[in-house]
Scaffold this motif. Sequence first.
Motif, PDB file in Angstrom:
ATOM      1  N   MET A  45       0.848  -1.157   0.000  1.00  0.00           N
ATOM      2  CA  MET A  45       0.000   0.000   0.000  1.00  0.00           C
ATOM      3  C   MET A  45       0.903   1.231   0.000  1.00  0.00           C
ATOM      4  O   MET A  45       1.522   1.554   0.994  1.00  0.00           O
ATOM      5  CB  MET A  45      -0.904  -0.076   1.236  1.00  0.00           C
ATOM      6  N   ASP A  52      -8.321   0.708   3.772  1.00  0.00           N
ATOM      7  CA  ASP A  52      -7.932   0.497   2.374  1.00  0.00           C
ATOM      8  C   ASP A  52      -8.624   1.460   1.412  1.00  0.00           C
ATOM      9  O   ASP A  52      -8.573   1.282   0.205  1.00  0.00           O
ATOM     10  CB  ASP A  52      -8.176  -0.959   1.964  1.00  0.00           C
ATOM     11  N   GLN A  78      -9.349  -3.301   7.085  1.00  0.00           N
ATOM     12  CA  GLN A  78      -8.874  -4.660   6.830  1.00  0.00           C
ATOM     13  C   GLN A  78      -7.877  -5.029   7.911  1.00  0.00           C
ATOM     14  O   GLN A  78      -6.916  -4.279   8.158  1.00  0.00           O
ATOM     15  CB  GLN A  78      -8.198  -4.759   5.461  1.00  0.00           C
TER      16      GLN A  78
END
Length: 140
Positions: free
Chosen positions: A1, A62, A67
């Motif tokens: 990410m 996210d 998550q």
Amino acid sequence: MATDPSPRAEQNRADRAAQQLSTGVPGVLIAEPEVARGGQNVRITFPNAHVRGVLYVLDAWDGQDWQTVFCLYSDGGGIAGWEISTKRYKSSGCAVRDIGIVGAGPDLVRMPREAPPGTYRLCTGNSQEKKCGLISVAAS
């Protein structure tokens, strides 16, 4: 990410995360310090007595939902024999013996060394009533 490391971007992420935290998750836990480095112990307390287990989860936003990314195993509120540890979350979940702890805390957990800097949601992982709070992980 991949994330923008600027303070303004981090504040925007934190603001969005705080807004999401306030919707859909009852209850609050308090994490001290509010900003921790990977490998640092964090003290968790509750405003009122709460029944919980030794498992906590660290969730990342996210862009759509929270998550779970890490399983955090607490010291069980000081119960002898429970070791503080962390592991990456897997689709099979976080395995832990189901024990009951009652009270306002404190419980100790350790922030994962592998956690990228950012704002996370820290929640009880195996209690009937889910309690959450925000915590930031700082660069080491």
